[in-house]
Design a protein around this motif. Sequence first.
Motif, PDB file in Angstrom:
ATOM      1  N   MET A   1      63.154  28.960  36.544  1.00 61.33           N
ATOM      2  CA  MET A   1      62.919  30.148  37.388  1.00 61.33           C
ATOM      3  C   MET A   1      61.263  30.227  37.472  1.00 61.33           C
ATOM      4  O   MET A   1      60.770  31.041  38.187  1.00 61.33           O
ATOM      5  CB  MET A   1      63.484  31.445  36.723  1.00 61.33           C
ATOM      6  CG  MET A   1      64.640  31.868  37.357  1.00 61.33           C
ATOM      7  SD  MET A   1      64.856  33.423  37.901  1.00 61.33           S
ATOM      8  CE  MET A   1      65.887  34.101  36.717  1.00 61.33           C
ATOM      9  N   GLU A   2      60.571  29.382  36.537  1.00 62.51           N
ATOM     10  CA  GLU A   2      59.195  29.614  36.843  1.00 62.51           C
ATOM     11  C   GLU A   2      58.484  29.417  38.065  1.00 62.51           C
ATOM     12  O   GLU A   2      57.521  29.931  38.274  1.00 62.51           O
ATOM     13  CB  GLU A   2      58.359  28.825  35.782  1.00 62.51           C
ATOM     14  CG  GLU A   2      58.361  29.349  34.277  1.00 62.51           C
ATOM     15  CD  GLU A   2      57.759  28.364  33.293  1.00 62.51           C
ATOM     16  OE1 GLU A   2      56.599  27.782  33.539  1.00 62.51           O
ATOM     17  OE2 GLU A   2      58.103  28.401  32.253  1.00 62.51           O
ATOM     18  N   ASN A   3      59.053  28.239  38.629  1.00 63.10           N
ATOM     19  CA  ASN A   3      58.348  27.903  39.968  1.00 63.10           C
ATOM     20  C   ASN A   3      59.100  28.793  41.364  1.00 63.10           C
ATOM     21  O   ASN A   3      58.811  28.334  42.564  1.00 63.10           O
ATOM     22  CB  ASN A   3      58.632  26.471  40.233  1.00 63.10           C
ATOM     23  CG  ASN A   3      57.729  25.603  39.257  1.00 63.10           C
ATOM     24  OD1 ASN A   3      56.703  26.224  38.824  1.00 63.10           O
ATOM     25  ND2 ASN A   3      58.090  24.701  38.972  1.00 63.10           N
ATOM     26  N   GLU A   4      60.321  29.532  41.129  1.00 63.69           N
ATOM     27  CA  GLU A   4      61.142  30.149  41.985  1.00 63.69           C
ATOM     28  C   GLU A   4      59.704  31.188  42.458  1.00 63.69           C
ATOM     29  O   GLU A   4      59.183  31.998  41.749  1.00 63.69           O
ATOM     30  CB  GLU A   4      62.089  30.743  41.401  1.00 63.69           C
ATOM     31  CG  GLU A   4      63.054  31.655  42.417  1.00 63.69           C
ATOM     32  CD  GLU A   4      64.148  32.189  41.713  1.00 63.69           C
ATOM     33  OE1 GLU A   4      64.585  33.092  42.228  1.00 63.69           O
ATOM     34  OE2 GLU A   4      64.817  31.532  40.770  1.00 63.69           O
ATOM     35  N   LYS A   5      59.947  31.253  43.950  1.00 65.01           N
ATOM     36  CA  LYS A   5      59.128  32.288  44.532  1.00 65.01           C
ATOM     37  C   LYS A   5      59.799  33.916  44.169  1.00 65.01           C
ATOM     38  O   LYS A   5      60.728  33.898  44.178  1.00 65.01           O
ATOM     39  CB  LYS A   5      59.141  32.299  46.052  1.00 65.01           C
ATOM     40  CG  LYS A   5      58.408  30.987  46.517  1.00 65.01           C
ATOM     41  CD  LYS A   5      58.311  30.905  47.878  1.00 65.01           C
ATOM     42  CE  LYS A   5      57.302  29.938  48.377  1.00 65.01           C
ATOM     43  NZ  LYS A   5      57.248  29.701  49.829  1.00 65.01           N
ATOM     44  N   LEU A   6      58.756  34.724  44.101  1.00 66.58           N
ATOM     45  CA  LEU A   6      59.212  35.939  43.603  1.00 66.58           C
ATOM     46  C   LEU A   6      58.581  37.003  44.805  1.00 66.58           C
ATOM     47  O   LEU A   6      57.589  36.795  44.980  1.00 66.58           O
ATOM     48  CB  LEU A   6      58.790  36.381  42.175  1.00 66.58           C
ATOM     49  CG  LEU A   6      59.032  37.819  41.795  1.00 66.58           C
ATOM     50  CD1 LEU A   6      60.463  38.020  41.340  1.00 66.58           C
ATOM     51  CD2 LEU A   6      58.229  37.824  40.321  1.00 66.58           C
ATOM     52  N   THR A   7      59.499  38.100  45.095  1.00 64.22           N
ATOM     53  CA  THR A   7      58.961  39.057  46.062  1.00 64.22           C
ATOM     54  C   THR A   7      58.901  40.283  45.215  1.00 64.22           C
ATOM     55  O   THR A   7      59.967  40.718  44.709  1.00 64.22           O
ATOM     56  CB  THR A   7      59.523  39.182  47.281  1.00 64.22           C
ATOM     57  OG1 THR A   7      59.595  37.970  47.843  1.00 64.22           O
ATOM     58  CG2 THR A   7      59.097  40.322  48.203  1.00 64.22           C
ATOM     59  N   ILE A   8      57.834  41.000  44.926  1.00 65.22           N
ATOM     60  CA  ILE A   8      57.878  42.236  44.242  1.00 65.22           C
ATOM     61  C   ILE A   8      57.177  43.422  45.394  1.00 65.22           C
ATOM     62  O   ILE A   8      56.204  43.100  45.910  1.00 65.22           O
ATOM     63  CB  ILE A   8      56.649  42.311  43.224  1.00 65.22           C
ATOM     64  CG1 ILE A   8      57.196  41.317  42.200  1.00 65.22           C
ATOM     65  CG2 ILE A   8      56.378  43.483  42.594  1.00 65.22           C
ATOM     66  CD1 ILE A   8      56.210  41.018  40.874  1.00 65.22           C
TER      67      ILE A   8
ATOM     68  N   ALA B   1      53.934  51.028  48.519  1.00 59.65           N
ATOM     69  CA  ALA B   1      52.740  50.711  47.612  1.00 59.65           C
ATOM     70  C   ALA B   1      52.052  49.426  47.489  1.00 59.65           C
ATOM     71  O   ALA B   1      50.674  49.212  47.407  1.00 59.65           O
ATOM     72  CB  ALA B   1      53.100  51.394  46.194  1.00 59.65           C
ATOM     73  N   ALA B   2      52.915  48.493  47.455  1.00 63.88           N
ATOM     74  CA  ALA B   2      52.604  47.163  47.429  1.00 63.88           C
ATOM     75  C   ALA B   2      53.636  45.973  47.636  1.00 63.88           C
ATOM     76  O   ALA B   2      54.813  46.233  47.305  1.00 63.88           O
ATOM     77  CB  ALA B   2      51.851  47.054  45.893  1.00 63.88           C
ATOM     78  N   VAL B   3      53.116  44.958  48.077  1.00 64.58           N
ATOM     79  CA  VAL B   3      53.991  43.663  48.252  1.00 64.58           C
ATOM     80  C   VAL B   3      53.295  42.448  48.010  1.00 64.58           C
ATOM     81  O   VAL B   3      52.121  42.343  48.137  1.00 64.58           O
ATOM     82  CB  VAL B   3      54.313  43.660  49.846  1.00 64.58           C
ATOM     83  CG1 VAL B   3      55.076  42.123  49.705  1.00 64.58           C
ATOM     84  CG2 VAL B   3      55.133  44.495  50.097  1.00 64.58           C
ATOM     85  N   ALA B   4      53.974  41.728  46.783  1.00 65.50           N
ATOM     86  CA  ALA B   4      53.510  40.423  46.444  1.00 65.50           C
ATOM     87  C   ALA B   4      54.474  39.459  47.013  1.00 65.50           C
ATOM     88  O   ALA B   4      55.803  39.499  46.472  1.00 65.50           O
ATOM     89  CB  ALA B   4      53.290  40.377  44.988  1.00 65.50           C
TER      90      ALA B   4
ATOM     91  N   ALA C   1      47.400  38.474  37.847  1.00 66.25           N
ATOM     92  CA  ALA C   1      47.128  39.857  38.190  1.00 66.25           C
ATOM     93  C   ALA C   1      47.970  40.733  39.010  1.00 66.25           C
ATOM     94  O   ALA C   1      48.276  41.966  38.556  1.00 66.25           O
ATOM     95  CB  ALA C   1      45.627  39.815  39.160  1.00 66.25           C
ATOM     96  N   GLN C   2      48.705  40.305  39.863  1.00 68.62           N
ATOM     97  CA  GLN C   2      49.870  41.010  40.782  1.00 68.62           C
ATOM     98  C   GLN C   2      50.909  41.271  39.631  1.00 68.62           C
ATOM     99  O   GLN C   2      51.621  42.698  39.452  1.00 68.62           O
ATOM    100  CB  GLN C   2      50.450  40.034  41.722  1.00 68.62           C
ATOM    101  CG  GLN C   2      49.528  39.822  42.854  1.00 68.62           C
ATOM    102  CD  GLN C   2      49.998  38.860  43.821  1.00 68.62           C
ATOM    103  OE1 GLN C   2      50.679  37.785  43.272  1.00 68.62           O
ATOM    104  NE2 GLN C   2      49.786  38.920  44.955  1.00 68.62           N
ATOM    105  N   GLN C   3      51.236  40.421  38.742  1.00 64.68           N
ATOM    106  CA  GLN C   3      52.310  40.705  37.693  1.00 64.68           C
ATOM    107  C   GLN C   3      51.814  41.824  36.769  1.00 64.68           C
ATOM    108  O   GLN C   3      52.583  42.595  36.419  1.00 64.68           O
ATOM    109  CB  GLN C   3      52.600  39.472  36.680  1.00 64.68           C
ATOM    110  CG  GLN C   3      53.690  39.745  35.855  1.00 64.68           C
ATOM    111  CD  GLN C   3      55.310  40.084  36.590  1.00 64.68           C
ATOM    112  OE1 GLN C   3      55.529  39.294  37.448  1.00 64.68           O
ATOM    113  NE2 GLN C   3      55.981  41.112  36.208  1.00 64.68           N
TER     114      GLN C   3
END
Length: 97
Positions: free
Chosen positions: A1-8, A21-24, A31-33
């Motif tokens: 899962m390290e290389n998997e894209k993540l949407t926060i 409030a925010a989207v990554a 920094a985002q994490q």
Amino acid sequence: MENEKLTITWFEKTAHKITLAAVANEVVDEAQQELFDKVLRRFPADKIKHIDVRELKMPQPMVQILVQLENLNADELLYIYHKKVPVYLLSELKKRA
């Protein structure tokens, strides 16, 4: 899962509206994490509601999220497992603001 894209994505709810409030989107950098983790630490575990909409067919993810957001108290956080940025949800929230 390290290389998997993540949407926060997270939302802040005040007495009058719910705002983004925010989207990554993409690979989340350190920094985002860290910012996301800081937001999570503001809420005790019993004040974090989790829902998983990844397997729902459209438009059910948005419907389920809107229902949860409407019932969300100001001292609670809604943690959503979604497979992409909820674009239609964002525009729906803007209409309701």
